[in-house]
Design an enzyme around this catalytic site. Structure first.
Site, mmCIF file in Angstrom:
data_model
loop_
_atom_site.group_PDB
_atom_site.id
_atom_site.type_symbol
_atom_site.label_atom_id
_atom_site.label_comp_id
_atom_site.label_asym_id
_atom_site.label_seq_id
_atom_site.Cartn_x
_atom_site.Cartn_y
_atom_site.Cartn_z
ATOM 1 N N GLU A 1 2.035 5.881 0.942
ATOM 2 C CA GLU A 1 2.025 4.121 0.610
ATOM 3 C C GLU A 1 0.495 3.570 0.504
ATOM 4 O OE1 GLU A 1 4.640 2.807 0.777
ATOM 5 O OE2 GLU A 1 6.072 4.408 1.220
ATOM 6 N N TRP B 1 0.616 3.489 -3.487
ATOM 7 C CA TRP B 1 1.409 2.947 -3.975
ATOM 8 C C TRP B 1 -0.105 2.149 -4.540
ATOM 9 C CZ3 TRP B 1 5.507 1.907 -7.030
ATOM 10 C CH2 TRP B 1 6.347 3.119 -6.980
ATOM 11 N N TRP C 1 15.956 -16.559 -18.661
ATOM 12 C CA TRP C 1 15.483 -17.117 -17.390
ATOM 13 C C TRP C 1 15.385 -18.263 -16.844
ATOM 14 C CZ3 TRP C 1 14.421 -12.916 -14.253
ATOM 15 C CH2 TRP C 1 13.305 -11.714 -15.239
ATOM 16 N N ASN D 1 7.674 -4.812 4.640
ATOM 17 C CA ASN D 1 7.690 -4.464 2.807
ATOM 18 C C ASN D 1 9.543 -4.525 2.311
ATOM 19 O OD1 ASN D 1 6.828 -3.249 0.384
ATOM 20 N ND2 ASN D 1 7.511 -1.477 1.519
ATOM 21 N N TRP E 1 10.272 -13.760 -12.387
ATOM 22 C CA TRP E 1 9.972 -13.159 -10.930
ATOM 23 C C TRP E 1 8.550 -13.927 -11.130
ATOM 24 C CZ3 TRP E 1 5.270 -10.602 -12.442
ATOM 25 C CH2 TRP E 1 4.705 -10.777 -14.276
ATOM 26 N N TRP F 1 6.619 -6.608 -8.110
ATOM 27 C CA TRP F 1 7.333 -8.134 -8.309
ATOM 28 C C TRP F 1 7.592 -7.407 -9.685
ATOM 29 C CZ3 TRP F 1 10.300 -11.823 -6.770
ATOM 30 C CH2 TRP F 1 9.722 -12.441 -6.030
HETATM 31 P P1 FAD Z 1 1.994 0.039 5.426
HETATM 32 O O1 FAD Z 1 2.958 0.306 5.456
HETATM 33 O O2 FAD Z 1 0.895 -0.404 7.148
HETATM 34 O O3 FAD Z 1 1.279 0.930 4.443
HETATM 35 C C1 FAD Z 1 -0.134 1.275 4.363
HETATM 36 C C2 FAD Z 1 -0.659 0.698 3.859
HETATM 37 O O4 FAD Z 1 -0.458 0.508 1.991
HETATM 38 C C3 FAD Z 1 -0.657 -1.073 3.167
HETATM 39 O O5 FAD Z 1 -1.620 -1.683 3.861
HETATM 40 C C4 FAD Z 1 -0.736 -1.613 1.722
HETATM 41 O O6 FAD Z 1 -2.144 -1.542 1.088
HETATM 42 C C5 FAD Z 1 0.043 -0.346 1.316
HETATM 43 N N1 FAD Z 1 0.733 -0.611 0.902
HETATM 44 C C6 FAD Z 1 2.336 0.256 1.560
HETATM 45 N N2 FAD Z 1 3.121 -0.593 0.406
HETATM 46 C C7 FAD Z 1 2.499 -0.732 -0.286
HETATM 47 C C8 FAD Z 1 3.688 -1.100 -1.581
HETATM 48 N N3 FAD Z 1 4.929 -0.350 -2.336
HETATM 49 N N4 FAD Z 1 2.535 -1.787 -2.920
HETATM 50 C C9 FAD Z 1 1.755 -1.419 -2.448
HETATM 51 N N5 FAD Z 1 0.508 -0.892 -1.542
HETATM 52 C C10 FAD Z 1 1.559 -1.121 -0.590
HETATM 53 N N6 FAD Z 1 0.706 -5.278 -0.670
HETATM 54 C C11 FAD Z 1 -0.004 -5.840 -0.578
HETATM 55 O O7 FAD Z 1 -1.100 -5.573 -0.210
HETATM 56 N N7 FAD Z 1 -0.751 -7.142 -1.059
HETATM 57 C C12 FAD Z 1 0.798 -7.802 -1.655
HETATM 58 O O8 FAD Z 1 0.746 -9.103 -2.376
HETATM 59 C C13 FAD Z 1 1.250 -7.364 -1.754
HETATM 60 N N8 FAD Z 1 3.165 -7.736 -2.195
HETATM 61 C C14 FAD Z 1 4.351 -7.567 -2.697
HETATM 62 C C15 FAD Z 1 4.910 -8.195 -3.389
HETATM 63 C C16 FAD Z 1 6.231 -7.330 -3.443
HETATM 64 C C17 FAD Z 1 7.445 -8.398 -4.078
HETATM 65 C C18 FAD Z 1 6.773 -6.379 -2.346
HETATM 66 C C19 FAD Z 1 8.487 -5.707 -2.495
HETATM 67 C C20 FAD Z 1 5.413 -5.369 -1.691
HETATM 68 C C21 FAD Z 1 4.352 -6.252 -2.131
HETATM 69 N N9 FAD Z 1 2.896 -4.723 -1.628
HETATM 70 C C22 FAD Z 1 2.266 -5.499 -1.327
HETATM 71 C C23 FAD Z 1 3.697 -3.797 -1.037
HETATM 72 C C24 FAD Z 1 4.040 -3.613 0.500
HETATM 73 O O9 FAD Z 1 5.261 -4.454 1.023
HETATM 74 C C25 FAD Z 1 2.443 -4.463 1.420
HETATM 75 O O10 FAD Z 1 1.761 -3.088 1.411
HETATM 76 C C26 FAD Z 1 3.145 -3.568 3.141
HETATM 77 O O11 FAD Z 1 4.306 -4.638 3.690
HETATM 78 C C27 FAD Z 1 2.063 -4.003 3.791
HETATM 79 O O12 FAD Z 1 2.134 -3.802 5.205
HETATM 80 P P2 FAD Z 1 1.490 -2.622 5.806
HETATM 81 O O13 FAD Z 1 0.189 -2.900 5.560
HETATM 82 O O14 FAD Z 1 1.938 -2.845 7.608
HETATM 83 O O15 FAD Z 1 1.810 -1.521 5.290
#
Ligand code: FAD
Length: 481
Positions: free
Chosen positions: A279, A282, A310, A345, A363, A386
């Site tokens: 993650e 990502w 759109w 997420n 979006w 997005w």
């Molecule tokens: P954990 O599950 O604990 O993951 C650890 C770290 O991995 C996170 O802190 C984050 O830095 C990274 N991570 C995890 N999932 C993703 C992912 N899908 N994409 C990119 N990085 C990820 N994340 C953001 O940090 N900033 C945003 O502005 C953001 N916008 C999003 C918008 C949409 C529409 C979606 C679907 C996802 C978005 N995310 C974003 C990704 C993700 O939702 C969050 O990183 C996550 O919910 C953060 O929670 P956590 O720290 O507990 O994640």
């Protein structure tokens, strides 16, 4: 000891440990001026949204407290970075300015201006790689293009081996007085009238110490069930590190090495840790996409999407923003976002899919709302995610994946706990109905105190026709290719 101090310019690494610029400056034995420039003037920088402005204020306070504990201070100034840093260098008679790189086009352009302006007045600059595991330039192909698909990207990153070990926090700093500093309040980062940040204050602690504590407690407990539970919004199964990573209160190298250490100590956690690190992958992937596509937040990565039909529907957009779409899991997510500055997420994916696919809203409007309301609003991850949901992105979800918000709710919030927390007007509905109140019999609704259309809205658009409309719009795109 040299008489000319070094200025350490804090940018997006608001921490003292594993801070390459600070570490090198401290190691040189030279006196140091720590500074932060609130730059709303240099061209190209995306202005922060409301929730990240709030976070930044808390983060600067935490950084200031950490520096004070070392007998140092933080000189806060406002203005175009090149001008402010030249002025500070003249005032303090600094010989050099050190900073950590932010591997994005606009911040790099600002840094290039700073370097040129400093050179003109005879002050040198040193830049240190920082905010990513791998320099994006390293992973560009022969055609000059960056990675487009996550899995091979992540395999390449893993094949490069461990990133550098985190640097220690300086035990002491030889502090040079830096002259006048603005109080953080004067940056006007926090909302006053109205003060809407109560929910944010109740939900978060910013700063390096809070970030380290969160990582440690996650690696001790939740990581063991992370792989199985990370999609459940009803429990705290993820790390909640994202806003800390966003502001560099913790570095991806620190997260990486702490996680690897935990996996070696507790092999039972290894599967959860691999998933957790992917993650983080990502995040890295999104930042590489941003590096190679500086206009990621405004331009479809797949140009065929420029012709997407759109809808202009302000009422639907507003219902979505306010958590009044009539789909409980979506409304719960949007209200969680408004109250806490975050959203799980899985729910982010569901609410984004509803906006883009059922409601056919561009979006970019969803991305902008998230940008303003998320405390972790990230210039890479937000637009990349997005575009992924919309299907316009690099490694995007297939166009025919239109999440069914009822099934998503039933699968990932099977007892309805999450919905009941954020949509209290549905709290008394049984689990079988809480994700689709319209399926309840009149008596069941009356018993739960729900009057559809009055206490809680009917769905803005029904799933089946919404899905068909979305598929037709996507099909029109493919035939126009
Ligand atoms: P954990 O599950 O604990 O993951 C650890 C770290 O991995 C996170 O802190 C984050 O830095 C990274 N991570 C995890 N999932 C993703 C992912 N899908 N994409 C990119 N990085 C990820 N994340 C953001 O940090 N900033 C945003 O502005 C953001 N916008 C999003 C918008 C949409 C529409 C979606 C679907 C996802 C978005 N995310 C974003 C990704 C993700 O939702 C969050 O990183 C996550 O919910 C953060 O929670 P956590 O720290 O507990 O994640």
């Amino acid at each position: 000891m040299s008489s000319s101090p070094i200025i350490v310019w804090f940018r997006e690494s608001l921490r003292l440990s594993d801070h390459p610029a600070l570490y090198e400056a401290a190691r040189s034995g030279t006196r140091i001026v720590c500074s932060y420039v609130h730059d709303q003037e240099s061209p190209g920088l995306r202005p922060l949204g409301g929730a990240t402005r709030w976070w930044l204020a808390q983060s600067l306070r935490a950084l200031q407290a950490e520096l004070h504990a070392l007998g140092a201070g933080l000189v806060i100034r406002r203005g175009a970075a090149a001008e402010v840093l030249c002025e500070l260098a003249r005032e303090t008679k600094a010989g050099a300015v050190y900073w950590n790189d932010v591997a994005q086009a606009a911040p790099r352009a600002v840094a290039a201006d700073v370097e040129a302006a400093l050179a003109e007045i005879g002050v040198s600059s040193r830049v240190f790689p920082d905010d990513l595991l791998v320099d994006p330039a390293e992973l560009r192909g022969k055609d000059g293009r960056g990675p487009r698909v996550f899995t091979p990207f992540w395999k390449r990153v893993l094949a490069l081996g461990d990133p550098p070990k985190p640097l220690p926090r300086p035990a002491r700093l030889s502090h040079a007085p830096g002259g006048a500093s603005l109080p953080i309040d004067e940056l006007a980062l926090e909302p006053l009238k109205p003060d809407w940040a109560g929910g944010l204050r109740a939900s978060w602690h910013a700063g390096e110490r809070a970030a380290q504590a969160r990582l440690a407690s996650f690696l001790e407990t939740a990581v063991q069930t992370y792989a199985a539970d990370r999609d459940r919004p009803d429990i705290e199964a993820t790390s909640r590190l994202s806003p800390h990573l966003r502001f560099g209160e913790i570095s991806p190298r620190q997260v990486w090495h702490a996680a690897r250490f935990a996996a070696a100590e507790r092999p039972a956690s290894a599967a959860g840790i691999d998933k957790f690190l992917s993650e983080l992958g990502w995040r890295e992937f999104s930042r590489h996409l941003l590096y190679n596509n500086p206009d990621l937040a405004t331009r479809n990565l797949q140009p065929s999407f420029d012709a997407f039909p759109w809808a202009q529907d302000d009422a639907a957009l507003q219902a979505w923003q306010r958590g009044r779409t009539g789909y409980p899991i979506v409304d719960a997510g949007m209200r969680e976002l408004w109250h806490t500055g975050s959203m799980h997420n899985r729910v982010r994916m569901v609410v984004a899919s509803l906006l883009v696919k059922h409601l056919l809203i561009d979006w970019r409007l969803g991305e902008q709302w998230f940008w303003d309301t998320l405390v972790d609003a990230d210039p890479g991850s937000n637009p990349a995610s997005w575009q992924w949901v919309a299907g316009s992105g690099a490694d995007a979800a297939p166009y025919f994946r239109v999440f069914n918000p009822v099934l998503q709710g039933e699968k990932f919030d099977s007892h309805g706990t999450y919905v009941r927390r954020w949509v209290p007007e549905l709290a008394r509905l049984p689990a079988a109905l809480v994700h689709q109140p319209w399926a309840a019999k009149p008596l069941e609704l009356a018993e739960a105190g729900v009057a559809l259309g009055r206490t809680y809205p009917a769905p803005f658009v029904d799933h089946k026709p919404g899905r068909e409309r979305a598929l037709a719009a996507y099909a029109s795109l493919r035939t126009s290719d």
